[in-house]
Scaffold this active site. Structure first.
Site, PDB file in Angstrom:
ATOM      1  N   HIS A  12       2.771  -6.115   3.424  1.00  0.00           N
ATOM      2  CA  HIS A  12       2.798  -5.104   4.628  1.00  0.00           C
ATOM      3  C   HIS A  12       1.465  -5.173   5.531  1.00  0.00           C
ATOM      4  CE1 HIS A  12       0.047  -2.262   2.854  1.00  0.00           C
ATOM      5  NE2 HIS A  12       0.740  -2.463   1.798  1.00  0.00           N
ATOM      6  N   GLY A  25      -1.262   3.282  -3.817  1.00  0.00           N
ATOM      7  CA  GLY A  25       0.171   3.295  -4.671  1.00  0.00           C
ATOM      8  C   GLY A  25       1.345   3.702  -3.847  1.00  0.00           C
ATOM      9  N   GLU A  90       4.400  -0.522  -4.572  1.00  0.00           N
ATOM     10  CA  GLU A  90       3.182  -0.948  -4.984  1.00  0.00           C
ATOM     11  C   GLU A  90       2.736  -0.285  -6.539  1.00  0.00           C
ATOM     12  OE1 GLU A  90      -0.414  -0.809  -2.456  1.00  0.00           O
ATOM     13  OE2 GLU A  90       0.800  -1.248  -0.697  1.00  0.00           O
ATOM     14  N   LYS A 101     -12.087   3.994  -2.597  1.00  0.00           N
ATOM     15  CA  LYS A 101     -12.414   3.011  -3.408  1.00  0.00           C
ATOM     16  C   LYS A 101     -13.957   2.912  -3.967  1.00  0.00           C
ATOM     17  CE  LYS A 101      -8.111   0.567  -1.989  1.00  0.00           C
ATOM     18  NZ  LYS A 101      -7.800  -0.853  -1.647  1.00  0.00           N
ATOM     19  N   ARG A 117      -7.258  -1.814 -11.296  1.00  0.00           N
ATOM     20  CA  ARG A 117      -6.387  -2.720 -10.122  1.00  0.00           C
ATOM     21  C   ARG A 117      -5.848  -3.788 -10.496  1.00  0.00           C
ATOM     22  NH1 ARG A 117      -9.703  -3.281  -4.803  1.00  0.00           N
ATOM     23  NH2 ARG A 117      -7.593  -3.301  -4.058  1.00  0.00           N
TER      24      ARG A 117
END
Length: 127
Positions: A12, A25, A90, A101, A117
């Site tokens: 995406h 997520g 996801e 992050k 991850r």
């Protein structure tokens, strides 16, 4: 290898939380203007390649659905079937969702965050 089909994976376009460097997520964040542009360019590139799709499979997340729609529009293939399934969503990042992050790397260490991850057998912390 001679196969009667071609499989094409497309990620995406940029979402608001991608832009903000947050764990996403299953949070249903929209595409940014850049993400819309990325999807349109991907569609133009695929159209120029000559590939024709019989069907498309995407997640239930609107960033993926909108990317799919924009790509198909650019390709002139809006008429083909699009199948949506949560199994293509996801990864669920659990308690990391919404956090920046870099902050999670500071808190847990780069190697731990990398394992969360990338691994299949070490899930992120539960919510």
């Amino acid at each position: 290898c001679n196969t009667p089909f071609t499989l094409c994976f497309v990620r995406h376009g940029q979402s608001t939380w991608n832009r903000d460097n947050r764990f996403i997520g299953w949070t249903d964040t929209p595409l940014t203007e850049d993400g819309v542009l990325e999807a349109r360019i991907a569609g133009q590139m695929l159209q120029k390649s000559g590939i024709l799709f019989d069907e498309v499979h995407t997640s239930l997340l609107r960033r993926s659905i909108r990317t799919t729609n924009l790509i198909l529009m650019e390709m002139g293939q809006e008429y083909i079937p699009v199948y949506k399934n949560w199994r293509l969503n996801e990864r669920n990042y659990g308690d990391l969702v919404g956090h920046h992050k870099k902050e999670m790397v500071k808190k847990h260490g780069v190697e731990q965050v990398k394992r969360w991850r990338r691994s299949y057998d070490e899930p992120p912390p539960a919510m």
